[in-house]
Design a protein around this motif. Structure first.
Motif: not given
Length: 108
Positions: A99-104
């Motif tokens: 979740r944290m490394v997924r592009p926003q």
């Protein structure tokens, strides 16, 4: 006789190049930075008796930045329970990391 070793500035535009500005404003200075990188003062989150998470912002000599996260979690009692607990921790960290490394997504 004393020898003074000074870090060589990197060529990255995010790395300061003058002696007066060797540290970013968030750098903790002192022994917390060096070895070709700058490190912020660590942020520590605690759940008393259960676990600790320590997060540190780091600026590498090549100009890249990353968050260093160290975690200590008390495991369940007994080998079988501890193994099951470890599997849950790994599963939860894997999901959180993804979740944290997924592009926003940008909102228009």
């Amino acid at each position: 006789m004393s020898i003074r070793i000074r870090p060589r500035p990197a060529t990255s535009p995010t790395w300061p190049t003058t002696d007066d500005h060797l540290h970013p404003d968030w750098c903790a200075r002192g022994h917390l930075c060096g070895m070709g990188e700058h490190r912020a003062q660590p942020v520590t989150l605690r759940v008393p008796g259960r676990g600790v998470v320590v997060l540190t912002r780091v600026l590498a000599a090549d100009g890249s930045q990353h968050a260093e996260i160290r975690t200590r979690i008390s495991l369940a009692a007994g080998d079988t329970n501890a193994r099951a607990h470890l599997m849950r921790i790994v599963t939860e960290f894997d999901a959180a990391l993804r979740r944290m490394v997924r592009p926003q997504r940008r909102t228009p």
